[in-house]
Design a protein around this motif. Structure first.
Motif, PDB file in Angstrom:
ATOM      1  N   LEU A  47      27.177  74.329  76.845  1.00 33.87           N
ATOM      2  CA  LEU A  47      27.969  73.313  76.150  1.00 33.87           C
ATOM      3  C   LEU A  47      28.101  72.034  76.975  1.00 33.87           C
ATOM      4  CD1 LEU A  47      30.753  75.482  74.505  1.00 33.87           C
ATOM      5  CD2 LEU A  47      28.863  74.297  73.391  1.00 33.87           C
ATOM      6  N   ILE A  48      28.275  72.173  78.273  1.00 30.20           N
ATOM      7  CA  ILE A  48      28.379  70.983  79.129  1.00 30.20           C
ATOM      8  C   ILE A  48      27.077  70.192  79.123  1.00 30.20           C
ATOM      9  CG2 ILE A  48      28.622  70.222  81.527  1.00 30.20           C
ATOM     10  CD1 ILE A  48      30.644  72.542  81.859  1.00 30.20           C
ATOM     11  N   ILE A  49      25.963  70.878  79.255  1.00 30.12           N
ATOM     12  CA  ILE A  49      24.668  70.199  79.274  1.00 30.12           C
ATOM     13  C   ILE A  49      24.369  69.583  77.912  1.00 30.12           C
ATOM     14  CG2 ILE A  49      22.190  70.535  79.558  1.00 30.12           C
ATOM     15  CD1 ILE A  49      22.904  72.698  81.632  1.00 30.12           C
ATOM     16  N   ALA A  50      24.700  70.279  76.821  1.00 29.73           N
ATOM     17  CA  ALA A  50      24.484  69.720  75.485  1.00 29.73           C
ATOM     18  C   ALA A  50      25.322  68.463  75.273  1.00 29.73           C
ATOM     19  CB  ALA A  50      24.808  70.763  74.427  1.00 29.73           C
ATOM     20  N   ALA A  51      26.547  68.450  75.785  1.00 27.38           N
ATOM     21  CA  ALA A  51      27.393  67.261  75.667  1.00 27.38           C
ATOM     22  C   ALA A  51      26.802  66.091  76.450  1.00 27.38           C
ATOM     23  CB  ALA A  51      28.798  67.574  76.149  1.00 27.38           C
ATOM     24  N   LEU A  52      26.247  66.368  77.626  1.00 26.18           N
ATOM     25  CA  LEU A  52      25.625  65.300  78.404  1.00 26.18           C
ATOM     26  C   LEU A  52      24.400  64.736  77.696  1.00 26.18           C
ATOM     27  CD1 LEU A  52      25.936  66.785  81.998  1.00 26.18           C
ATOM     28  CD2 LEU A  52      27.211  64.872  81.038  1.00 26.18           C
ATOM     29  N   ILE A  53      23.611  65.595  77.078  1.00 24.04           N
ATOM     30  CA  ILE A  53      22.435  65.128  76.343  1.00 24.04           C
ATOM     31  C   ILE A  53      22.867  64.276  75.149  1.00 24.04           C
ATOM     32  CG2 ILE A  53      20.521  65.883  74.866  1.00 24.04           C
ATOM     33  CD1 ILE A  53      20.126  68.210  76.765  1.00 24.04           C
ATOM     34  N   LEU A 106      13.487  57.764  68.562  1.00 22.87           N
ATOM     35  CA  LEU A 106      12.986  58.582  69.671  1.00 22.87           C
ATOM     36  C   LEU A 106      14.127  59.199  70.469  1.00 22.87           C
ATOM     37  CD1 LEU A 106      10.000  56.419  70.950  1.00 22.87           C
ATOM     38  CD2 LEU A 106       9.901  58.623  69.775  1.00 22.87           C
ATOM     39  N   ALA A 107      15.224  58.458  70.615  1.00 23.62           N
ATOM     40  CA  ALA A 107      16.388  59.016  71.321  1.00 23.62           C
ATOM     41  C   ALA A 107      16.953  60.208  70.549  1.00 23.62           C
ATOM     42  CB  ALA A 107      17.457  57.946  71.509  1.00 23.62           C
ATOM     43  N   ALA A 108      17.027  60.097  69.229  1.00 21.68           N
ATOM     44  CA  ALA A 108      17.549  61.202  68.420  1.00 21.68           C
ATOM     45  C   ALA A 108      16.616  62.410  68.462  1.00 21.68           C
ATOM     46  CB  ALA A 108      17.740  60.742  66.978  1.00 21.68           C
ATOM     47  N   ILE A 109      15.321  62.162  68.399  1.00 18.13           N
ATOM     48  CA  ILE A 109      14.357  63.267  68.462  1.00 18.13           C
ATOM     49  C   ILE A 109      14.429  63.958  69.828  1.00 18.13           C
ATOM     50  CG2 ILE A 109      11.882  63.801  68.553  1.00 18.13           C
ATOM     51  CD1 ILE A 109      11.514  61.664  66.358  1.00 18.13           C
ATOM     52  N   GLY A 110      14.508  63.167  70.889  1.00 20.01           N
ATOM     53  CA  GLY A 110      14.604  63.738  72.233  1.00 20.01           C
ATOM     54  C   GLY A 110      15.855  64.575  72.413  1.00 20.01           C
ATOM     55  N   ALA A 111      16.969  64.086  71.880  1.00 20.88           N
ATOM     56  CA  ALA A 111      18.214  64.862  71.990  1.00 20.88           C
ATOM     57  C   ALA A 111      18.105  66.163  71.204  1.00 20.88           C
ATOM     58  CB  ALA A 111      19.390  64.041  71.477  1.00 20.88           C
ATOM     59  N   GLY A 112      17.512  66.117  70.038  1.00 20.53           N
ATOM     60  CA  GLY A 112      17.347  67.337  69.244  1.00 20.53           C
ATOM     61  C   GLY A 112      16.467  68.363  69.942  1.00 20.53           C
ATOM     62  N   LEU A 113      15.381  67.891  70.517  1.00 24.39           N
ATOM     63  CA  LEU A 113      14.497  68.803  71.249  1.00 24.39           C
ATOM     64  C   LEU A 113      15.187  69.381  72.478  1.00 24.39           C
ATOM     65  CD1 LEU A 113      11.117  66.860  71.075  1.00 24.39           C
ATOM     66  CD2 LEU A 113      11.716  68.966  69.877  1.00 24.39           C
ATOM     67  N   GLY A 114      15.930  68.547  73.193  1.00 19.46           N
ATOM     68  CA  GLY A 114      16.624  69.011  74.393  1.00 19.46           C
ATOM     69  C   GLY A 114      17.686  70.055  74.081  1.00 19.46           C
ATOM     70  N   ILE A 115      18.474  69.797  73.050  1.00 23.32           N
ATOM     71  CA  ILE A 115      19.520  70.749  72.694  1.00 23.32           C
ATOM     72  C   ILE A 115      18.916  72.039  72.137  1.00 23.32           C
ATOM     73  CG2 ILE A 115      21.460  71.142  71.114  1.00 23.32           C
ATOM     74  CD1 ILE A 115      22.239  68.235  71.599  1.00 23.32           C
ATOM     75  N   GLY A 116      17.819  71.930  71.415  1.00 20.92           N
ATOM     76  CA  GLY A 116      17.132  73.135  70.937  1.00 20.92           C
ATOM     77  C   GLY A 116      16.609  73.984  72.085  1.00 20.92           C
ATOM     78  N   LYS A 117      16.061  73.324  73.093  1.00 18.99           N
ATOM     79  CA  LYS A 117      15.562  74.044  74.270  1.00 18.99           C
ATOM     80  C   LYS A 117      16.709  74.724  75.018  1.00 18.99           C
ATOM     81  CE  LYS A 117      12.517  74.734  77.656  1.00 18.99           C
ATOM     82  NZ  LYS A 117      11.810  75.977  77.639  1.00 18.99           N
ATOM     83  N   ILE A 118      17.829  74.007  75.145  1.00 20.72           N
ATOM     84  CA  ILE A 118      18.993  74.590  75.825  1.00 20.72           C
ATOM     85  C   ILE A 118      19.509  75.804  75.064  1.00 20.72           C
ATOM     86  CG2 ILE A 118      21.422  74.188  76.400  1.00 20.72           C
ATOM     87  CD1 ILE A 118      20.627  71.304  76.983  1.00 20.72           C
ATOM     88  N   GLY A 119      19.631  75.659  73.739  1.00 17.81           N
ATOM     89  CA  GLY A 119      20.138  76.774  72.927  1.00 17.81           C
ATOM     90  C   GLY A 119      19.250  77.994  73.000  1.00 17.81           C
ATOM     91  N   GLY A 120      17.943  77.770  72.920  1.00 18.09           N
ATOM     92  CA  GLY A 120      17.006  78.890  73.006  1.00 18.09           C
ATOM     93  C   GLY A 120      17.047  79.586  74.357  1.00 18.09           C
ATOM     94  N   SER A 121      17.094  78.782  75.405  1.00 20.92           N
ATOM     95  CA  SER A 121      17.159  79.360  76.750  1.00 20.92           C
ATOM     96  C   SER A 121      18.470  80.096  76.986  1.00 20.92           C
ATOM     97  CB  SER A 121      16.990  78.261  77.795  1.00 20.92           C
ATOM     98  OG  SER A 121      15.714  77.669  77.679  1.00 20.92           O
ATOM     99  N   ALA A 122      19.561  79.561  76.443  1.00 22.30           N
ATOM    100  CA  ALA A 122      20.857  80.231  76.606  1.00 22.30           C
ATOM    101  C   ALA A 122      20.872  81.569  75.877  1.00 22.30           C
ATOM    102  CB  ALA A 122      21.984  79.335  76.097  1.00 22.30           C
ATOM    103  N   MET A 123      20.332  81.597  74.681  1.00 23.53           N
ATOM    104  CA  MET A 123      20.299  82.864  73.938  1.00 23.53           C
ATOM    105  C   MET A 123      19.421  83.891  74.650  1.00 23.53           C
ATOM    106  SD  MET A 123      22.323  82.585  71.453  1.00 23.53           S
ATOM    107  CE  MET A 123      23.332  81.482  72.390  1.00 23.53           C
ATOM    108  N   GLU A 124      18.333  83.427  75.222  1.00 21.57           N
ATOM    109  CA  GLU A 124      17.461  84.325  75.977  1.00 21.57           C
ATOM    110  C   GLU A 124      18.178  84.861  77.216  1.00 21.57           C
ATOM    111  OE1 GLU A 124      13.343  83.733  78.355  1.00 21.57           O
ATOM    112  OE2 GLU A 124      13.422  82.914  76.315  1.00 21.57           O
ATOM    113  N   GLY A 125      18.916  83.975  77.900  1.00 19.22           N
ATOM    114  CA  GLY A 125      19.659  84.401  79.082  1.00 19.22           C
ATOM    115  C   GLY A 125      20.772  85.380  78.743  1.00 19.22           C
ATOM    116  N   ILE A 126      21.445  85.145  77.615  1.00 21.64           N
ATOM    117  CA  ILE A 126      22.506  86.064  77.190  1.00 21.64           C
ATOM    118  C   ILE A 126      21.913  87.416  76.797  1.00 21.64           C
ATOM    119  CG2 ILE A 126      24.240  86.468  75.397  1.00 21.64           C
ATOM    120  CD1 ILE A 126      24.819  83.442  75.490  1.00 21.64           C
TER     121      ILE A 126
END
Length: 91
Positions: A65-71, A30-50
């Motif tokens: 990158l900072i938030i992905a490292a924390l996750i 569950l920790a691995a799945i949560g991290a994958g979902l979180g980083i996917g959400k961050i990446g998608g939102s970052a691309m949308e913002g860019i």
């Protein structure tokens, strides 16, 4: 397939140590799945913002990158805790 999985789970649950191992494995998964979902959400939102503000791409990437490292750090701590729990079964 389901009957085989159920029989394996029942055999593992006969002793108390089996339930601990199952719980530790589920927790790590569950920790691995949560991290994958979180980083996917961050990446998608970052691309949308860019795409909306290309001039802010550098700041958005840095924050992403900072938030992905924390996750990833939180997911690693969760996996280590689950491994420690599963290794302390016999102790």
């Amino acid at each position: 397939m389901l009957a085989t999985l159920l029989s394996i789970l029942l055999q593992a649950a006969e002793g108390g140590a089996g339930l601990i191992a199952i719980g530790a494995g589920l927790g790590a998964g569950l920790a691995a799945i949560g991290a994958g979902l979180g980083i996917g959400k961050i990446g998608g939102s970052a691309m949308e913002g860019i795409a909306r503000q290309p001039e802010a791409a550098g700041r958005i990437q840095t924050a992403m990158l900072i938030i992905a490292a924390l996750i990833e750090a939180v997911a690693l701590f969760a996996a280590v805790i689950c491994l420690l729990i599963s290794f302390n079964i016999g102790a």
